[in-house]
Design a protein around this motif. Structure first.
Motif, PDB file in Angstrom:
ATOM      1  N   GLY A   3      40.475  49.257  42.378  1.00  0.00           N
ATOM      2  CA  GLY A   3      40.395  50.590  42.964  1.00  0.00           C
ATOM      3  C   GLY A   3      39.870  50.476  44.382  1.00  0.00           C
ATOM      4  N   LEU A   4      40.238  51.422  45.228  1.00  0.00           N
ATOM      5  CA  LEU A   4      39.662  51.475  46.576  1.00  0.00           C
ATOM      6  C   LEU A   4      38.570  52.538  46.540  1.00  0.00           C
ATOM      7  CD1 LEU A   4      39.594  50.794  49.579  1.00  0.00           C
ATOM      8  CD2 LEU A   4      41.457  52.421  49.923  1.00  0.00           C
ATOM      9  N   ARG A  11      30.633  52.129  52.957  1.00  0.00           N
ATOM     10  CA  ARG A  11      31.629  51.082  53.219  1.00  0.00           C
ATOM     11  C   ARG A  11      32.675  51.101  52.111  1.00  0.00           C
ATOM     12  NH1 ARG A  11      28.657  45.662  53.570  1.00  0.00           N
ATOM     13  NH2 ARG A  11      30.717  44.920  54.141  1.00  0.00           N
ATOM     14  N   LEU A  12      33.858  50.571  52.434  1.00  0.00           N
ATOM     15  CA  LEU A  12      34.947  50.551  51.455  1.00  0.00           C
ATOM     16  C   LEU A  12      34.977  49.228  50.706  1.00  0.00           C
ATOM     17  CD1 LEU A  12      37.894  52.146  53.495  1.00  0.00           C
ATOM     18  CD2 LEU A  12      36.515  53.228  51.684  1.00  0.00           C
ATOM     19  N   TYR A  13      35.284  49.318  49.416  1.00  0.00           N
ATOM     20  CA  TYR A  13      35.353  48.125  48.568  1.00  0.00           C
ATOM     21  C   TYR A  13      36.593  48.157  47.684  1.00  0.00           C
ATOM     22  CZ  TYR A  13      30.532  47.564  49.969  1.00  0.00           C
ATOM     23  OH  TYR A  13      29.405  47.408  50.731  1.00  0.00           O
ATOM     24  N   ALA A  14      37.136  46.971  47.406  1.00  0.00           N
ATOM     25  CA  ALA A  14      38.127  46.819  46.349  1.00  0.00           C
ATOM     26  C   ALA A  14      37.323  46.638  45.070  1.00  0.00           C
ATOM     27  CB  ALA A  14      39.004  45.600  46.619  1.00  0.00           C
ATOM     28  N   LEU A  15      37.415  47.606  44.170  1.00  0.00           N
ATOM     29  CA  LEU A  15      36.587  47.582  42.959  1.00  0.00           C
ATOM     30  C   LEU A  15      37.347  46.942  41.803  1.00  0.00           C
ATOM     31  CD1 LEU A  15      34.243  50.252  41.598  1.00  0.00           C
ATOM     32  CD2 LEU A  15      36.097  49.510  40.127  1.00  0.00           C
ATOM     33  N   LYS A  16      36.751  45.906  41.232  1.00  0.00           N
ATOM     34  CA  LYS A  16      37.337  45.252  40.061  1.00  0.00           C
ATOM     35  C   LYS A  16      36.714  45.908  38.828  1.00  0.00           C
ATOM     36  CE  LYS A  16      39.515  41.855  40.899  1.00  0.00           C
ATOM     37  NZ  LYS A  16      40.766  41.363  41.483  1.00  0.00           N
ATOM     38  N   TRP A  17      37.558  46.543  38.034  1.00  0.00           N
ATOM     39  CA  TRP A  17      37.091  47.388  36.931  1.00  0.00           C
ATOM     40  C   TRP A  17      36.489  46.576  35.787  1.00  0.00           C
ATOM     41  CZ3 TRP A  17      37.743  52.335  38.432  1.00  0.00           C
ATOM     42  CH2 TRP A  17      38.767  52.632  39.324  1.00  0.00           C
ATOM     43  N   SER A  18      35.294  46.963  35.358  1.00  0.00           N
ATOM     44  CA  SER A  18      34.707  46.280  34.197  1.00  0.00           C
ATOM     45  C   SER A  18      35.443  46.649  32.914  1.00  0.00           C
ATOM     46  CB  SER A  18      33.226  46.624  34.062  1.00  0.00           C
ATOM     47  OG  SER A  18      33.065  48.013  33.894  1.00  0.00           O
ATOM     48  N   VAL A  77      32.303  45.115  39.864  1.00  0.00           N
ATOM     49  CA  VAL A  77      32.206  44.194  41.010  1.00  0.00           C
ATOM     50  C   VAL A  77      33.069  44.730  42.139  1.00  0.00           C
ATOM     51  CG1 VAL A  77      32.802  41.863  41.803  1.00  0.00           C
ATOM     52  CG2 VAL A  77      31.732  42.189  39.572  1.00  0.00           C
ATOM     53  N   GLY A  78      32.545  44.676  43.349  1.00  0.00           N
ATOM     54  CA  GLY A  78      33.320  45.113  44.513  1.00  0.00           C
ATOM     55  C   GLY A  78      33.476  43.986  45.515  1.00  0.00           C
ATOM     56  N   LEU A  79      34.615  44.004  46.178  1.00  0.00           N
ATOM     57  CA  LEU A  79      34.899  43.038  47.242  1.00  0.00           C
ATOM     58  C   LEU A  79      35.031  43.838  48.525  1.00  0.00           C
ATOM     59  CD1 LEU A  79      35.575  40.150  46.211  1.00  0.00           C
ATOM     60  CD2 LEU A  79      37.901  40.523  46.993  1.00  0.00           C
ATOM     61  N   ALA A  80      34.370  43.420  49.584  1.00  0.00           N
ATOM     62  CA  ALA A  80      34.479  44.142  50.851  1.00  0.00           C
ATOM     63  C   ALA A  80      35.952  44.370  51.163  1.00  0.00           C
ATOM     64  CB  ALA A  80      33.819  43.339  51.960  1.00  0.00           C
ATOM     65  N   ARG A 130      42.069  34.921  53.925  1.00  0.00           N
ATOM     66  CA  ARG A 130      40.944  35.364  53.089  1.00  0.00           C
ATOM     67  C   ARG A 130      41.327  35.105  51.629  1.00  0.00           C
ATOM     68  NH1 ARG A 130      39.587  35.485  57.545  1.00  0.00           N
ATOM     69  NH2 ARG A 130      38.550  37.111  58.748  1.00  0.00           N
ATOM     70  N   LEU A 131      40.361  34.635  50.847  1.00  0.00           N
ATOM     71  CA  LEU A 131      40.618  34.298  49.445  1.00  0.00           C
ATOM     72  C   LEU A 131      40.110  35.431  48.553  1.00  0.00           C
ATOM     73  CD1 LEU A 131      40.735  31.559  50.958  1.00  0.00           C
ATOM     74  CD2 LEU A 131      39.558  30.537  49.013  1.00  0.00           C
ATOM     75  N   ILE A 132      40.983  35.951  47.695  1.00  0.00           N
ATOM     76  CA  ILE A 132      40.563  37.008  46.766  1.00  0.00           C
ATOM     77  C   ILE A 132      41.004  36.651  45.339  1.00  0.00           C
ATOM     78  CG2 ILE A 132      40.667  38.834  48.520  1.00  0.00           C
ATOM     79  CD1 ILE A 132      43.292  39.784  47.008  1.00  0.00           C
ATOM     80  N   ASP A 133      40.490  37.423  44.404  1.00  0.00           N
ATOM     81  CA  ASP A 133      40.966  37.416  43.018  1.00  0.00           C
ATOM     82  C   ASP A 133      40.782  36.072  42.307  1.00  0.00           C
ATOM     83  OD1 ASP A 133      42.004  38.193  40.666  1.00  0.00           O
ATOM     84  OD2 ASP A 133      44.066  38.483  41.338  1.00  0.00           O
ATOM     85  N   HIS A 134      39.553  35.786  41.932  1.00  0.00           N
ATOM     86  CA  HIS A 134      39.262  34.541  41.218  1.00  0.00           C
ATOM     87  C   HIS A 134      39.008  34.773  39.732  1.00  0.00           C
ATOM     88  CE1 HIS A 134      38.317  33.736  45.526  1.00  0.00           C
ATOM     89  NE2 HIS A 134      39.110  32.743  45.243  1.00  0.00           N
ATOM     90  N   GLY A 135      39.428  35.949  39.248  1.00  0.00           N
ATOM     91  CA  GLY A 135      39.142  36.334  37.869  1.00  0.00           C
ATOM     92  C   GLY A 135      39.791  35.443  36.821  1.00  0.00           C
TER      93      GLY A 135
END
Ligand code: ATP
Ligand code: MG
Length: 236
Positions: A3-4, A11-18, A77-80, A130-135
């Motif tokens: 989610g944004l 600040r804005l974050y890419a939110l990884k849903w629990s 968890v949020g990612l900038a 940029r490295l994202i998404d290590h789930g």
């Protein structure tokens, strides 16, 4: 999809849903691998804890997102958020062999299966990678009794998004292996929230789970590092 969201810090974050289907373990991997990458000097956006009040779902018009918000009340968890970032395409961007080598070495260490050219989970922002998404990394934590075998498992780089950039794995190994110490792993593991670890079957406490992650990564990093992929034209 994350989610944004705007945090209370504006600040804005890419939110990884629990509450996402992948479950808590994906968030643990996101934090541990992401923080590890940052400690190793790789360009992973800042990771934060986001406390989501599920009451926000009441004003969300999209039903699927509404359900995601309800299921994810509490800690996430949020990612900038990288404004203006483009999804990396190996056919459109160049990556130098040194950086490609370091990213590949890191992915091999954490066993990241989610960096293929089909789904690179790499962004380009401000002219840099940029490295994202290590789930989907650190998959041993889905079956702790078999975790020891994972520490020697060779990483398959056949489909890796950066394989075509002649990754200099030997230089990456010289630079990163000395940094990959128990202290560094412990620093990254300390950033996994207790809330994601406290009910892990077979462990007495969140710190016991953290210690198990550190032991796994130490065993893998200590060598022999024959889990490093063999690349065409590579001296290994
Ligand atoms: N920090 C960020 N800044 C900007 N855009 C982002 C960020 N994080 C994610 N995105 C965008 O959202 C997309 C999906 O993010 P991510 O890969 O983390 O989630 P996912 O749930 O694994 O989705 P997918 O299954 O598509 O990989 C990314 O490809 C990117 O376009
Ligand atoms: Mg992804």
């Amino acid at each position: 999809m994350p989610g944004l969201v705007e945090g209370d810090d504006r600040r804005l974050y890419a939110l990884k849903w629990s509450g996402a289907a992948q479950g808590r373990k994906a968030l643990v991997a996101e934090v541990l691998a992401g923080e590890l990458g940052r400690e190793l000097g790789l360009p992973v956006p800042e990771l934060v804890r986001i406390d989501l009040d599920p009451v926000l779902a009441r004003s969300e018009p999209e039903q699927q997102i509404q359900e995601q918000m309800r299921a994810s009340g509490g800690l996430n968890v949020g990612l900038a958020f990288l404004s203006g970032a483009l999804n990396f395409d190996p056919l459109c961007f160049e990556v130098d062999a040194a950086l490609a080598g370091r990213v590949l070495w890191f992915d091999a260490l954490i066993g990241n299966v989610d960096r293929s050219w089909r789904n690179p989970n790499l962004l380009v922002a401000d002219g840099g990678l940029r490295l994202i998404d290590h789930g989907a990394s650190l998959i041993f934590h889905h079956h702790w009794p078999g975790a020891a075998a994972w520490t020697r498992r060779r990483y398959d780089a056949g489909d890796h998004a950066l394989a075509r950039f002649a990754p200099d794995l030997a230089a990456a190994d010289r630079a990163l292996a000395p940094l990959a110490t128990a202290e560094l792993f412990a620093t990254a593991a300390a950033r996994i929230p207790d809330e994601f670890l406290h009910d892990e079957p077979g462990f007495e406490s969140p710190d016991a789970v953290r210690a198990a992650y550190v032991a796994q990564l130490c065993a893998r990093a200590a060598g022999p590092r024959d889990w490093l992929p063999v690349l065409p034209d590579s001296p290994r």
